[in-house]
Design an enzyme around this catalytic site. Structure first.
Site, PDB file in Angstrom:
ATOM      1  N   SER A   1       0.947  -1.209  -0.271  1.00  0.00           N
ATOM      2  CA  SER A   1       0.308   0.559  -0.249  1.00  0.00           C
ATOM      3  C   SER A   1       1.137   1.418  -0.434  1.00  0.00           C
ATOM      4  CB  SER A   1      -0.782   0.115   1.079  1.00  0.00           C
ATOM      5  OG  SER A   1      -1.378   1.135   1.300  1.00  0.00           O
TER       6      SER A   1
ATOM      7  N   TYR B   1      -2.951  -1.523  10.658  1.00  0.00           N
ATOM      8  CA  TYR B   1      -2.888  -1.256   8.782  1.00  0.00           C
ATOM      9  C   TYR B   1      -1.273  -1.387   8.452  1.00  0.00           C
ATOM     10  CZ  TYR B   1      -3.890  -1.608   3.572  1.00  0.00           C
ATOM     11  OH  TYR B   1      -3.868  -1.614   2.731  1.00  0.00           O
TER      12      TYR B   1
END
Length: 318
Positions: A182, A195
């Protein structure tokens, strides 16, 4: 005397390194001027591709594109309905597709599934670590079990799949590893510390392994790191950019197309959209306070204020 001898060795090595740096910078500049459509691509037909989280979102889109290139496709997911639907869609492309119900956060589950795959299909030559989950909460509100769950899926699972499938690639000095991380794995955001840190860890593992394979002279194994922004898979449902026209939410199919094209060119890195890539580059240049001001203006600290997430527990990727 020893110091003079050491210096005599260091100076030529330093000059050679400087020459290499200049050469590779010029090479990168020249290659950037060549349109991607004109660059050579490798043939991956008949390669065995394994995609974790392949039942939905980016994973399924990647599986379809690999199938169109006549690869044999293996998808893992922890959702049987998604697996069945994805298998039907991928098979409609005329490819051999194999679907396995697997919780990649469970080490033994991964190893048992790997043994089945090796017996049913053969050795995996392209591994796509794509599965991921998210929990968006401020740090002090983050339950302990959510932290471990996120790391088991987003980070530890990469270790287990690599342990299972990398040895055969190393024996043959042939393969390709794709890490779907990401953009927050390159530059932190807010209200999702579990996360974000798991994605930083995935990026670190990818880069460390790439260096290790180079030092072991396993240069036939290529690696591609993918760091997307928000993707329209539902995983970050409700999250929004402050300037959506400038920083669009990515379409999973288009992202998959870009990723596969990069893999075919043995490219190392995909960061998208462009403004997210620019932000990552700028972060390393600006002073901390200046970077914070830019992040605040861009809405990086508030984009998850409206986060709802997918309404069912899933294994998919942002």
């Amino acid at each position: 005397m020893y110091e003079r001898m050491a210096a005599a060795h260091i100076v030529p090595e330093l000059l050679y390194t400087i020459w290499l740096v200049i050469y590779y910078i010029l090479e990168a500049v020249v290659l950037s001027l060549i349109p991607n459509r004109m660059k050579a691509r490798k043939d991956i037909s008949d390669e065995v591709v394994l995609i974790t989280g392949g039942g939905h979102g980016i994973g399924r889109s990647l599986a379809v594109r690999f199938a169109r290139l006549r690869c044999r496709v293996i998808i893992l997911d922890n959702n049987q309905e998604w697996l069945d639907e994805a298998q039907r869609i991928i098979a409609s492309e005329g490819a051999d597709v194999y679907a396995y119900l697997c919780d990649v956060s469970n080490r033994q589950n991964v190893y048992e599934c790997a043994r089945l795959i090796q017996n049913d299909v053969g050795e995996v030559s392209i591994l796509v670590n794509n599965a991921g989950i998210v929990c968006s909460k401020y740090f002090m509100d983050l339950p302990d079990e959510s932290i471990t769950d996120v790391f088991r899926t987003n980070t530890f699972a990469h270790f287990w799949t690599l342990k299972a499938f990398l040895p055969s690639m190393m024996d043959r000095n042939h393969g390709h590893i794709i890490t779907i991380a990401s953009v927050v794995g390159k530059g932190a955001g807010c209200a999702a510390s579990g996360y974000i840190s798991s994605k930083f860890a995935a990026v670190g593992l990818h880069e460390a392994l790439e260096m290790e394979l180079r030092m072991l002279r396993r240069t036939g194994i290529h690696m591609t790191l993918v760091c997307p922004g928000l993707v329209s898979t539902g995983l970050f449902e409700g999250a929004e950019y402050k300037f959506p026209r400038l920083v669009p939410v990515l379409d999973a199919d288009k992202l998959a197309e870009d990723v596969v094209d990069t893999v075919l060119r043995n490219g190392h890195l995909v960061i998208t959209p462009f403004m997210a890539e620019l932000g990552v580059r700028v972060k390393s240049l600006l002073p901390v306070k200046a970077c914070n001001a830019v992040m605040d203006f861009a809405g990086a600290t508030t984009m998850l204020n409206t986060f709802r997430g997918r309404q069912t527990t899933t294994t998919a990727i942002s």
